[in-house]
Design an enzyme around this catalytic site. Sequence first.
Site, PDB file in Angstrom:
ATOM      1  N   ARG A   1      -0.489   4.124  -2.399  1.00  0.00           N
ATOM      2  CA  ARG A   1      -1.309   4.122  -3.418  1.00  0.00           C
ATOM      3  C   ARG A   1      -2.761   3.857  -2.895  1.00  0.00           C
ATOM      4  O   ARG A   1      -3.718   4.067  -3.636  1.00  0.00           O
ATOM      5  CB  ARG A   1      -1.107   2.749  -4.396  1.00  0.00           C
ATOM      6  CG  ARG A   1      -1.296   1.625  -3.504  1.00  0.00           C
ATOM      7  CD  ARG A   1      -0.955   0.343  -4.385  1.00  0.00           C
ATOM      8  NE  ARG A   1      -1.171  -0.895  -3.709  1.00  0.00           N
ATOM      9  CZ  ARG A   1      -2.229  -1.494  -3.372  1.00  0.00           C
ATOM     10  NH1 ARG A   1      -3.257  -1.092  -3.730  1.00  0.00           N
ATOM     11  NH2 ARG A   1      -2.103  -2.604  -2.544  1.00  0.00           N
ATOM     12  N   SER A   2      -2.984   3.280  -1.933  1.00  0.00           N
ATOM     13  CA  SER A   2      -4.179   2.843  -1.086  1.00  0.00           C
ATOM     14  C   SER A   2      -3.989   3.154   0.401  1.00  0.00           C
ATOM     15  O   SER A   2      -3.058   2.552   0.812  1.00  0.00           O
ATOM     16  CB  SER A   2      -4.353   1.343  -1.408  1.00  0.00           C
ATOM     17  OG  SER A   2      -5.665   1.040  -0.449  1.00  0.00           O
TER      18      SER A   2
ATOM     19  N   ASP B   1      -5.874   3.147   4.100  1.00  0.00           N
ATOM     20  CA  ASP B   1      -6.800   2.931   5.123  1.00  0.00           C
ATOM     21  C   ASP B   1      -6.726   3.923   5.953  1.00  0.00           C
ATOM     22  O   ASP B   1      -5.851   3.878   7.125  1.00  0.00           O
ATOM     23  CB  ASP B   1      -6.957   1.353   5.526  1.00  0.00           C
ATOM     24  CG  ASP B   1      -7.749   1.037   6.755  1.00  0.00           C
ATOM     25  OD1 ASP B   1      -8.465   1.889   7.251  1.00  0.00           O
ATOM     26  OD2 ASP B   1      -7.774  -0.008   7.214  1.00  0.00           O
TER      27      ASP B   1
ATOM     28  N   ASN C   1       1.242   4.448   9.358  1.00  0.00           N
ATOM     29  CA  ASN C   1       2.180   4.727   8.370  1.00  0.00           C
ATOM     30  C   ASN C   1       2.768   6.155   8.637  1.00  0.00           C
ATOM     31  O   ASN C   1       4.195   6.187   8.267  1.00  0.00           O
ATOM     32  CB  ASN C   1       1.396   5.040   7.075  1.00  0.00           C
ATOM     33  CG  ASN C   1       0.697   3.595   6.445  1.00  0.00           C
ATOM     34  OD1 ASN C   1      -0.410   3.655   6.171  1.00  0.00           O
ATOM     35  ND2 ASN C   1       1.287   2.347   6.647  1.00  0.00           N
TER      36      ASN C   1
ATOM     37  N   CYS D   1       0.777  -1.323  -0.175  1.00  0.00           N
ATOM     38  CA  CYS D   1       0.170  -0.173   0.152  1.00  0.00           C
ATOM     39  C   CYS D   1       0.863   1.156   0.066  1.00  0.00           C
ATOM     40  O   CYS D   1       0.695   2.276  -0.649  1.00  0.00           O
ATOM     41  CB  CYS D   1      -0.849  -0.183   1.119  1.00  0.00           C
ATOM     42  SG  CYS D   1      -2.122  -1.380   1.227  1.00  0.00           S
TER      43      CYS D   1
END
Length: 264
Positions: free
Chosen positions: A166-167, A169, A177, A146
Site C-alpha cells: 500500500r505504501s 519507500d 521488500n 506497508c
Amino acid sequence: MQQYQALLRDILENGHKRGDRTGVGTIGVFGRQMRFDLSEGFPMVTTKRLHLRSIIVELLWFLRGDTNIAYLKENGVSIWDEWADENGDLGPVYGKQWRSWATPNGEAIDQIQWVLNEIRTNPNSRRLIVSAWNPADVNDMALPPCHCLFQFNVMDGKLNCQLYQRSADVFLGVPFNIASYALLTMMMARATGLQPGEFVHTFGDAHLYLNHLEQAELQLTREPRDLPTIHMNPDKADLFGWEYEDFRVDGYAPHPHIKAPVAV
C-alpha cells in the site's frame, strides 16, 4: 534490476509532491508494478549495496510470529529499532498477523500454515492469500503494515507470488521488500515441492522522500549489474526450520552503499 531503476525514474519524472505523516514530504506515483522471473537470478538491487543479513533475519523473524526486536538485535539487525517501545515491543505487527490472526471467538488463525497446507492439497485454489492488514489491530501497531497482502499461485509446477504494497519507500524499503518476498517465494516453493516461478510486486503509493532525491539521482547514474544467485541449504525444507546460516548469496557485486535517513 532495470525494473527498479525504471520505477525510480518514473517517480522523479512523474511524481506528485505531497505532505506526509513523517513531516518530511514525498514525491510519488500511484499504481505501479514490477515482475521478476526467479529463474533469472535472485532479485537483489545491484546499483547500491544491500545488507543481506537484515533481509534474511527480518523474514525469519516474521515467520517466527515474533513482534519484539530482541531476536533481531541478537542477530545484528537494527532496522526496526526506531519504532520499538522501551521493552522492544512493536505491537501486533507482521509476525502476529501472519501466524496468529485473532478471531472473534478468542482463537487464532495461522495464515502461513494454512496457505502451506492449501498449496499442498489444493494448488488450484485462488484463495492462497495472507493479509497483514487487520483493521482491528492497526491502531495498536507501532507501524501499520506497508507490504500488507500477498497471494500465491501455482501454475505448471511453479509457485508464483504477488505482493500488494500500500505504501512504498522506494529508495530505502523497496529493495529490501523485493528480496524478502522473492526469498519467501523460494522457501515456500521448497516446502511444497514446487519450483520458484515469478514474483510480482504491485504498489499503491510508491514514493521517494524529499530527502532521498539526490540519492535516487545518484543511483540512476549507475548501471545495473548481473543478478546474484542464492543457495539454500539442500537439507532443509521445513518453512519454519531455517536459520540465517542456511542461506548463501553468490555473485553479488553491487555498486557502493548509498546512505540515506529513515523517515519515522
